[in-house]
Design an enzyme around this catalytic site. Structure first.
Site, PDB file in Angstrom:
ATOM      1  CB  THR A  87     -20.102 -85.166 -34.955  1.00 34.99           C
ATOM      2  OG1 THR A  87     -20.142 -86.565 -35.275  1.00 34.99           O
ATOM      3  CG2 THR A  87     -20.628 -84.376 -36.148  1.00 34.99           C
ATOM      4  N   GLY A  88     -18.185 -82.546 -35.441  1.00 39.24           N
ATOM      5  CA  GLY A  88     -18.134 -81.096 -35.362  1.00 39.24           C
ATOM      6  C   GLY A  88     -16.762 -80.551 -35.708  1.00 39.24           C
TER       7      GLY A  88
ATOM      8  CD  GLU B 275     -22.250 -85.244 -31.027  1.00 42.69           C
ATOM      9  OE1 GLU B 275     -21.452 -84.683 -31.798  1.00 42.69           O
ATOM     10  OE2 GLU B 275     -23.097 -84.629 -30.360  1.00 42.69           O
TER      11      GLU B 275
ATOM     12  CE  LYS C 178     -17.917 -73.665 -29.501  1.00 39.91           C
ATOM     13  NZ  LYS C 178     -16.845 -72.959 -30.224  1.00 39.91           N
TER      14      LYS C 178
END
Length: 229
Positions: free
Chosen positions: A29-30, A103, A121
């Site tokens: 997700t994301g 997740e 990141k």
């Protein structure tokens, strides 16, 4: 110079190339995971997919990907997901999309986990850029937040966690829980902190993903690089 979106797209497409026909695939997700799911849908493989959120499930269904619930498929062959921070040894902070519990359930049911991200990141120490998300039960959440404060103080983290809000209301996860974000600054002992948080009544899960990622695909100006623990 490439943008963060360019790097996310490149990493997502590189991860999609790892998927083989007939696999069971976990969908993260994301914003970075979106690129993976789109690239996967474009490949036209015969797959069974397990989604980590309703948002990702909706996207996957719109692309014609077959979906199953966690536990219906046996072991997941490969899960691909993004991260908010990637630290030493592929230790991660995740949870910006409020899907950290699902997740982690999917990650732990997978043979291999690949994290995809843009170059920004990567951090030398977890907690440096992104607050640590902590999912809690809504009932008595202020009391739980006080307990979280006590645990953070034991690790020399003095900032109180903040209830995640959006449009004037508390963010609710797909599980009906709430998210507290703890701006840690530096997490010197991630494994010990993870265990201490998980032991608190009212805490459902936290965003420290440790010893779970097998590989990282990082988009950079020079292309996609591969990192391993």
């Amino acid at each position: 110079m490439s943008t963060a979106d360019d790097q996310k797209k490149a990493a997502g497409e590189a991860a999609a190339a790892l998927v083989e026909d007939g696999m069971v695939v976990g969908l993260g997700t994301g914003s970075t995971a979106v690129w993976f799911v789109k690239a996967l849908g474009a490949r036209g493989l015969k797959l069974t997919c397990v989604s980590t959120s309703t948002v990702t499930a909706d996207l996957a269904a719109s692309l014609g990907l077959k979906l199953a619930e966690l536990g219906e498929t046996g072991t997941i062959d490969l899960t691909v997901d993004g991260a908010d921070e990637i630290g030493p040894g592929l230790s991660l902070i995740k949870g910006a999309g409020a899907a950290l519990l699902r997740e982690k359930l999917v990650w732990e049911a997978s043979k291999r986990c690949v994290v995809i991200a843009d170059a920004a990141k990567q951090v030398e120490t977890l907690g440096a850029k992104f607050p640590l998300p902590i999912e809690v039960v809504a009932f008595g959440h202020k009391t739980t937040a006080n307990r979280i404060c006590d645990v953070l103080a034991e690790f020399d983290i003095g900032t109180a966690p903040r209830l995640r809000m959006k449009d004037g209301a508390a963010v609710k996860t797909d599980n009906g829980n709430l998210i507290y974000d703890a701006a840690c600054g530096r997490i010197e002992e991630p494994a010990a902190l993870a265990a201490a948080l998980k032991s608190l009544t009212g805490v459902v899960e936290h965003g420290l993903f440790l010893d779970l990622a097998d590989r990282a695909l990082i988009g950079t100006d020079g292309g996609v690089i591969t990192l391993e623990p």
